[in-house]
Design an enzyme around this catalytic site. Structure first.
Site, PDB file in Angstrom:
ATOM      1  N   ASP A  92       0.866  -1.170   0.000  1.00 55.68           N
ATOM      2  CA  ASP A  92       0.000   0.000   0.000  1.00 55.68           C
ATOM      3  C   ASP A  92       0.907   1.226   0.000  1.00 55.68           C
ATOM      4  O   ASP A  92       1.992   1.211   0.584  1.00 55.68           O
ATOM      5  CB  ASP A  92      -0.880  -0.023   1.245  1.00 55.68           C
ATOM      6  CG  ASP A  92      -1.920   1.087   1.261  1.00 55.68           C
ATOM      7  OD1 ASP A  92      -1.942   1.895   0.315  1.00 55.68           O
ATOM      8  OD2 ASP A  92      -2.702   1.137   2.220  1.00 55.68           O
ATOM      9  N   ASP A 146      -2.873   8.061  -2.759  1.00 58.28           N
ATOM     10  CA  ASP A 146      -4.232   8.570  -2.916  1.00 58.28           C
ATOM     11  C   ASP A 146      -4.701   9.207  -1.618  1.00 58.28           C
ATOM     12  O   ASP A 146      -4.082   9.056  -0.572  1.00 58.28           O
ATOM     13  CB  ASP A 146      -5.192   7.432  -3.302  1.00 58.28           C
ATOM     14  CG  ASP A 146      -5.311   6.385  -2.193  1.00 58.28           C
ATOM     15  OD1 ASP A 146      -4.290   6.103  -1.535  1.00 58.28           O
ATOM     16  OD2 ASP A 146      -6.413   5.849  -1.987  1.00 58.28           O
ATOM     17  N   ASP A 266      -7.569  -7.707   1.013  1.00 57.14           N
ATOM     18  CA  ASP A 266      -6.680  -7.748   2.173  1.00 57.14           C
ATOM     19  C   ASP A 266      -7.420  -7.192   3.363  1.00 57.14           C
ATOM     20  O   ASP A 266      -8.387  -6.429   3.208  1.00 57.14           O
ATOM     21  CB  ASP A 266      -5.419  -6.916   1.936  1.00 57.14           C
ATOM     22  CG  ASP A 266      -5.667  -5.438   2.204  1.00 57.14           C
ATOM     23  OD1 ASP A 266      -5.273  -4.954   3.285  1.00 57.14           O
ATOM     24  OD2 ASP A 266      -6.284  -4.762   1.356  1.00 57.14           O
ATOM     25  N   CYS A 304     -12.661 -27.717  10.654  1.00 56.81           N
ATOM     26  CA  CYS A 304     -11.366 -27.211  10.201  1.00 56.81           C
ATOM     27  C   CYS A 304     -10.281 -28.253  10.442  1.00 56.81           C
ATOM     28  O   CYS A 304     -10.253 -28.910  11.493  1.00 56.81           O
ATOM     29  CB  CYS A 304     -11.027 -25.921  10.940  1.00 56.81           C
ATOM     30  SG  CYS A 304      -9.435 -25.188  10.475  1.00 56.81           S
ATOM     31  N   CYS A 306      -6.907 -27.479  10.240  1.00 56.71           N
ATOM     32  CA  CYS A 306      -5.624 -26.803  10.439  1.00 56.71           C
ATOM     33  C   CYS A 306      -4.894 -27.386  11.652  1.00 56.71           C
ATOM     34  O   CYS A 306      -5.480 -28.116  12.467  1.00 56.71           O
ATOM     35  CB  CYS A 306      -5.822 -25.292  10.604  1.00 56.71           C
ATOM     36  SG  CYS A 306      -6.356 -24.745  12.248  1.00 56.71           S
ATOM     37  N   CYS A 309      -6.609 -26.656  15.110  1.00 53.60           N
ATOM     38  CA  CYS A 309      -7.832 -27.412  15.388  1.00 53.60           C
ATOM     39  C   CYS A 309      -7.551 -28.899  15.595  1.00 53.60           C
ATOM     40  O   CYS A 309      -8.296 -29.589  16.287  1.00 53.60           O
ATOM     41  CB  CYS A 309      -8.838 -27.205  14.263  1.00 53.60           C
ATOM     42  SG  CYS A 309      -9.522 -25.531  14.228  1.00 53.60           S
ATOM     43  N   HIS A 335      -4.858 -19.996  12.839  1.00 49.48           N
ATOM     44  CA  HIS A 335      -6.175 -20.543  12.496  1.00 49.48           C
ATOM     45  C   HIS A 335      -6.988 -19.577  11.642  1.00 49.48           C
ATOM     46  O   HIS A 335      -7.597 -19.980  10.637  1.00 49.48           O
ATOM     47  CB  HIS A 335      -6.963 -20.892  13.759  1.00 49.48           C
ATOM     48  CG  HIS A 335      -8.410 -21.147  13.474  1.00 49.48           C
ATOM     49  ND1 HIS A 335      -8.882 -22.347  12.975  1.00 49.48           N
ATOM     50  CD2 HIS A 335      -9.491 -20.330  13.555  1.00 49.48           C
ATOM     51  CE1 HIS A 335     -10.180 -22.257  12.772  1.00 49.48           C
ATOM     52  NE2 HIS A 335     -10.578 -21.048  13.121  1.00 49.48           N
TER      53      HIS A 335
END
Length: 369
Positions: A92, A146, A266, A304, A306, A309, A335
């Site tokens: 950015d 900007d 994002d 989940c 992951c 988890c 997570h």
């Protein structure tokens, strides 16, 4: 090298499946990009990010300019080398951060004079300087400098702000030192006014940027207003170039944004709420710091797979958060990022199968939206 390939449009919604090619690798879109404001996604290292299959992360020009500074990053050979990350990076321009300083900054045609939030030192950020800094950082995708007008700004202020952003975009493009390897995106502004959004998009498209961001949304307006502004704006942007909705990352906004033709997102939401003890799950948010989870030995999200988890319970995670243990924030961050990146993979697969409407219904029903 920068190229966007539109692979498929979902037949029911027009949602786009695509691919972005950069010097540091390819990015499958639609994509969510974890935010690494200060050359780090908070509490995650590069191994975590690779495990999560984060295809691209963000850095922020304003923060990196203040710390560690241009000279350090240049001496390190750019941000990729400095943070040991070999996949794409988007930066950015710092416009949003500068303008969020409120009374600490003063806007002029030249740029923005501001006081550092760190030590009060005075600085001047211009379109040329923001572009140069991103050239030094070496990000694969750069943003024009900007002005992000508040959602509550009136028509006259928003119009002047949008026109200033357009003039600054032309200066950014002229100042860009490495267009063959770093893609500079224009940022569509215009507040909550249809005609200003249309004018901004028209003028930026005429400048022929390699991609376009939609800024000035998710800044306090209702979700309905944001979606309406996307309905107005997105069709005005070239189909053959990527579209990036800045600062948006909630489950509903990701899906609704994709349906409206957005390719890139994002947000700091995933990492911020993790540090506050909140997890994103298939059944909605779980505030694990709450007492109700003190003896809950189930995983954060039974759906989940992951690492967190599979190996830790809500009770243990609550204990870590209540004790202010660093591991608690780290595990919840892991997570939340996994959950979001996995959702984006499901979205991409739904576009391939022309089943995005069904996915939206299923996710919203479970999430309680």
């Amino acid at each position: 090298m920068f190229r966007y390939e539109l692979i498929k449009e979902e037949k029911h919604t027009g949602a786009r499946l695509g691919r972005i090619i950069t010097d540091h690798g390819e990015i499958e879109t639609p994509i969510f990009m974890p935010v690494g404001t200060q050359a780090t996604v908070k509490s995650m290292d590069f191994r975590d990010l690779r495990d999560l299959n984060a295809q691209i992360i963000l850095g922020n020009t304003y923060h990196l300019y203040l710390r560690p500074g241009e000279e350090v990053i240049q001496a390190a050979g750019g941000l990729h080398n400095f943070m040991h990350w070999d996949r794409p990076i988007l930066t950015d321009s710092g416009g949003f951060q500068v303008f969020s300083l409120g009374d600490l900054r003063k806007i002029s045609e030249e740029g923005v004079q501001f006081a550092s939030h760190l030590d009060g030192s005075r600085h001047m950020m211009t379109p040329e300087k923001a572009t140069h800094l991103q050239n030094v950082i070496g990000s694969d995708i750069m943003m024009c400098f900007d002005e992000c007008a508040p959602a509550s700004a009136d028509y006259d202020y928003t119009k002047k702000s949008m026109e200033l952003t357009t003039r600054w975009a032309a200066r950014c493009k002229a100042a860009h030192e490495n267009p063959e390897h770093q893609a500079l995106f224009g940022i569509v502004q215009g507040g909550m006014f249809e005609d200003l959004r249309a004018k901004s998009a028209h003028d930026l498209v005429a400048m022929d940027f390699p991609g376009y961001s939609i800024g000035g949304l998710s800044v306090g307006e209702t979700k309905e207003t944001m979606y309406h502004m996307l309905d107005v704006t997105t069709p005005l942007l070239p189909k053959e170039k990527p579209r990036y909705l800045m600062g948006v990352g909630s489950v509903d906004a990701l899906i609704e944004g994709v349906i409206r033709g957005i390719d890139m997102f994002d947000c700091v939401l995933q990492t911020r709420i993790a540090r506050n003890g909140t997890a994103m799950t298939s059944r909605g948010r779980v505030v694990v710091r709450n007492a109700t989870y003190a003896k809950d030995f189930s995983p954060l999200d039974p759906e989940c797979d992951c690492y967190v988890c599979k190996h830790h319970t809500r009770a243990y995670l609550r204990h870590l958060i209540k004790c202010n243990e660093i591991l608690g924030a780290r595990l919840l961050t892991y997570h939340n990022l996994y959950f979001t990146l996995n959702l984006m993979e499901k979205i991409r697969e739904a576009i391939r199968r022309d089943t995005l409407t069904e996915l939206r219904h299923d996710v919203f029903r479970k999430y309680g939206i």
